[in-house]
Write a protein that holds these residues in place. Structure first.
Motif, PDB file in Angstrom:
ATOM      1  N   VAL A 196       0.834  -1.312   0.028  1.00  0.00           N
ATOM      2  CA  VAL A 196       0.233   0.044   0.008  1.00  0.00           C
ATOM      3  C   VAL A 196       1.007   1.096   0.034  1.00  0.00           C
ATOM      4  CG1 VAL A 196      -1.770   1.254   1.317  1.00  0.00           C
ATOM      5  CG2 VAL A 196      -1.593  -1.151   1.345  1.00  0.00           C
ATOM      6  N   PRO A 197       0.559   2.063  -0.977  1.00  0.00           N
ATOM      7  CA  PRO A 197       1.391   3.756  -1.003  1.00  0.00           C
ATOM      8  C   PRO A 197       0.651   4.492  -0.190  1.00  0.00           C
ATOM      9  CG  PRO A 197       0.200   3.007  -3.066  1.00  0.00           C
ATOM     10  CD  PRO A 197       0.146   1.978  -2.203  1.00  0.00           C
ATOM     11  N   VAL A 198       1.095   4.998   0.585  1.00  0.00           N
ATOM     12  CA  VAL A 198       0.289   6.133   1.445  1.00  0.00           C
ATOM     13  C   VAL A 198       0.809   7.470   1.265  1.00  0.00           C
ATOM     14  CG1 VAL A 198      -0.450   6.937   3.793  1.00  0.00           C
ATOM     15  CG2 VAL A 198      -0.417   4.396   3.325  1.00  0.00           C
ATOM     16  N   PHE A 199       0.422   8.563   0.803  1.00  0.00           N
ATOM     17  CA  PHE A 199       0.855   9.854   0.385  1.00  0.00           C
ATOM     18  C   PHE A 199       0.334  10.601   1.596  1.00  0.00           C
ATOM     19  CE2 PHE A 199      -0.121   7.962  -3.795  1.00  0.00           C
ATOM     20  CZ  PHE A 199       1.133   8.498  -4.416  1.00  0.00           C
ATOM     21  N   LEU A 200       1.266  11.478   2.144  1.00  0.00           N
ATOM     22  CA  LEU A 200       0.685  12.454   3.078  1.00  0.00           C
ATOM     23  C   LEU A 200       1.237  13.912   2.660  1.00  0.00           C
ATOM     24  CD1 LEU A 200       2.162  10.407   6.205  1.00  0.00           C
ATOM     25  CD2 LEU A 200      -0.288  10.937   5.492  1.00  0.00           C
ATOM     26  N   ILE A 215       5.455   9.996   2.214  1.00  0.00           N
ATOM     27  CA  ILE A 215       5.245   8.876   1.503  1.00  0.00           C
ATOM     28  C   ILE A 215       5.669   7.633   2.389  1.00  0.00           C
ATOM     29  CG2 ILE A 215       7.313   8.478   0.067  1.00  0.00           C
ATOM     30  CD1 ILE A 215       5.302   8.031  -2.227  1.00  0.00           C
ATOM     31  N   ALA A 216       4.734   6.715   2.398  1.00  0.00           N
ATOM     32  CA  ALA A 216       5.059   5.475   3.176  1.00  0.00           C
ATOM     33  C   ALA A 216       4.424   4.267   2.611  1.00  0.00           C
ATOM     34  CB  ALA A 216       4.203   5.435   4.451  1.00  0.00           C
ATOM     35  N   HIS A 217       5.523   3.373   2.641  1.00  0.00           N
ATOM     36  CA  HIS A 217       5.328   1.994   1.922  1.00  0.00           C
ATOM     37  C   HIS A 217       4.864   1.013   3.231  1.00  0.00           C
ATOM     38  CE1 HIS A 217       7.325  -2.197   1.244  1.00  0.00           C
ATOM     39  NE2 HIS A 217       6.823  -1.999   0.041  1.00  0.00           N
ATOM     40  N   ALA A 218       3.534   0.400   2.818  1.00  0.00           N
ATOM     41  CA  ALA A 218       3.001  -0.371   3.725  1.00  0.00           C
ATOM     42  C   ALA A 218       2.695  -1.627   3.307  1.00  0.00           C
ATOM     43  CB  ALA A 218       1.614   0.429   4.496  1.00  0.00           C
ATOM     44  N   GLY A 219       3.486  -2.668   3.430  1.00  0.00           N
ATOM     45  CA  GLY A 219       2.931  -4.171   3.194  1.00  0.00           C
ATOM     46  C   GLY A 219       2.242  -4.567   4.458  1.00  0.00           C
ATOM     47  N   TRP A 220       1.995  -5.858   4.562  1.00  0.00           N
ATOM     48  CA  TRP A 220       1.278  -6.134   5.679  1.00  0.00           C
ATOM     49  C   TRP A 220       2.092  -6.030   6.932  1.00  0.00           C
ATOM     50  CZ3 TRP A 220       2.751  -9.776   9.317  1.00  0.00           C
ATOM     51  CH2 TRP A 220       3.615 -10.819   9.012  1.00  0.00           C
ATOM     52  N   ASN A 228      -3.581  15.822   4.807  1.00  0.00           N
ATOM     53  CA  ASN A 228      -4.471  15.106   3.965  1.00  0.00           C
ATOM     54  C   ASN A 228      -3.550  13.984   3.685  1.00  0.00           C
ATOM     55  OD1 ASN A 228      -6.590  16.908   3.536  1.00  0.00           O
ATOM     56  ND2 ASN A 228      -5.326  18.171   2.304  1.00  0.00           N
ATOM     57  N   ALA A 229      -4.357  12.642   3.397  1.00  0.00           N
ATOM     58  CA  ALA A 229      -3.799  11.517   3.173  1.00  0.00           C
ATOM     59  C   ALA A 229      -4.375  10.821   1.937  1.00  0.00           C
ATOM     60  CB  ALA A 229      -3.742  10.812   4.590  1.00  0.00           C
ATOM     61  N   ALA A 230      -3.738  10.054   1.157  1.00  0.00           N
ATOM     62  CA  ALA A 230      -4.228   9.270   0.172  1.00  0.00           C
ATOM     63  C   ALA A 230      -3.607   7.761   0.126  1.00  0.00           C
ATOM     64  CB  ALA A 230      -3.796  10.093  -1.353  1.00  0.00           C
ATOM     65  N   ILE A 231      -4.503   6.946  -0.064  1.00  0.00           N
ATOM     66  CA  ILE A 231      -3.970   5.488   0.070  1.00  0.00           C
ATOM     67  C   ILE A 231      -4.315   4.987  -1.374  1.00  0.00           C
ATOM     68  CG2 ILE A 231      -4.742   3.433   1.124  1.00  0.00           C
ATOM     69  CD1 ILE A 231      -5.686   4.743   3.489  1.00  0.00           C
ATOM     70  N   GLY A 232      -3.217   4.719  -2.026  1.00  0.00           N
ATOM     71  CA  GLY A 232      -3.231   4.431  -3.438  1.00  0.00           C
ATOM     72  C   GLY A 232      -3.419   2.940  -3.638  1.00  0.00           C
ATOM     73  N   PRO A 233      -3.417   2.678  -5.042  1.00  0.00           N
ATOM     74  CA  PRO A 233      -3.696   1.334  -5.570  1.00  0.00           C
ATOM     75  C   PRO A 233      -2.783   0.314  -4.899  1.00  0.00           C
ATOM     76  CG  PRO A 233      -3.719   2.731  -7.208  1.00  0.00           C
ATOM     77  CD  PRO A 233      -3.220   3.521  -6.294  1.00  0.00           C
ATOM     78  N   ALA A 234      -3.471  -0.739  -4.447  1.00  0.00           N
ATOM     79  CA  ALA A 234      -2.700  -1.994  -3.819  1.00  0.00           C
ATOM     80  C   ALA A 234      -3.607  -3.297  -3.835  1.00  0.00           C
ATOM     81  CB  ALA A 234      -2.422  -1.612  -2.250  1.00  0.00           C
TER      82      ALA A 234
END
Length: 268
Positions: free
Chosen positions: A124-128, A138-143, A170-176
């Motif tokens: 999961v990509p998380v934009f801040l 930006i955060a890289h979020a696997g399980w 503001n946060a956006a959770i991208g395609p995953a």
């Protein structure tokens, strides 16, 4: 909502919640890679020809008017380390995996022109974005990272390092990979239920648990202090769209990587 955008042959998605800042999440369309990496593979660590990957990266970065020399990338080890970066870090990991920031899965910055990039094929990509002080993350979020709260840690790091008010982010959770396709073990499902509540796990027709990483990251951000109304989710599953997106789980073998990209507004 997220929207599809194009630049030449490159197709990508961007969050309307972050419309004021240059950012996007790539698809696999528009690049020069071939074989199992066919298209715009942006990962240097997956076995593709490095020259083709760098070519792809330059094409991708050009979409946003940035230079590959202004880009910073982390090593991505499924951990919780957050790096505060700026001009001193420009170029790290941008053309060579060996000089990426060691042990890092999240990047934050306030230095104008600094471009943050990270890579995905189901995680999961998380934009801040802090619109008040013009900070980005930006955060890289696997399980593993999701369970350990990497997105929330990145948001909290922005508060500690820059004074960002969490309620203003503001946060956006991208395609995953989505809850439709992410079957997990009962043991892992139990860990996520204990951490985030029962809403992050569903049961498929075979009675097996499926995990909603989008919702888990959303809940983690909210718990950290980000307003629910300030969080947007793309709701685009990487495993459901193999012609558009790379998916490690769908391919069951070598595949490419998409990239999340965001730039601190302004130029020095």
């Amino acid at each position: 909502m997220f929207a599809m955008r194009s630049s030449g042959s490159i197709l990508y998605v961007a969050s309307r919640k972050l419309a004021a800042v240059n950012h996007g999440f790539s698809s696999r369309l528009g690049g020069v890679s071939t074989g199992p990496y066919a298209g715009l593979n942006l990962g240097l660590h997956v076995g593709d020809d490095p020259a083709k990957v760098v070519d792809n990266r330059e094409r991708w970065i050009k979409v946003f008017g940035s230079s590959i020399h202004e880009v910073v990338a982390g090593e991505q080890v499924h951990g919780t380390s957050v790096a505060v970066v700026g001009r001193k870090d420009w170029g790290k990991g941008s053309q060579d995996q060996d000089d990426a920031l060691s042990g890092c899965d999240a990047l934050i910055s306030t230095e104008p022109g600094t471009a943050l990039i990270s890579f995905y094929a189901d995680c999961v990509p998380v934009f801040l974005y802090d619109p008040v002080i013009q900070a980005v993350g930006i955060a890289h979020a696997g399980w593993k990272g999701t369970l350990a709260g990497i997105a929330a840690k990145a948001a909290t790091a922005m508060h500690k390092a820059f004074g960002s008010e969490l309620a203003s982010l503001n946060a956006a959770i991208g395609p995953a990979i989505g809850p439709c396709c992410y079957e997990v073990s009962p043991e892992l499902a139990a860990q996520f239920t204990a951490e985030f509540g029962p809403d992050v796990v569903s049961v498929n027709w075979m009675g097996r648990p499926q995990l909603d990483l989008w919702k888990a990251n959303r809940f983690g951000l909210m718990r950290a202090g980000v307003k629910e109304t300030n969080i947007e989710t793309a709701q685009l599953c990487s495993a459901c769209h193999p012609q558009l997106l790379y998916s490690y789980r769908h391919e069951k073998g070598p595949t490419g990587r998409m990239a999340a990209f965001i730039v601190v507004p302004g130029r020095e």
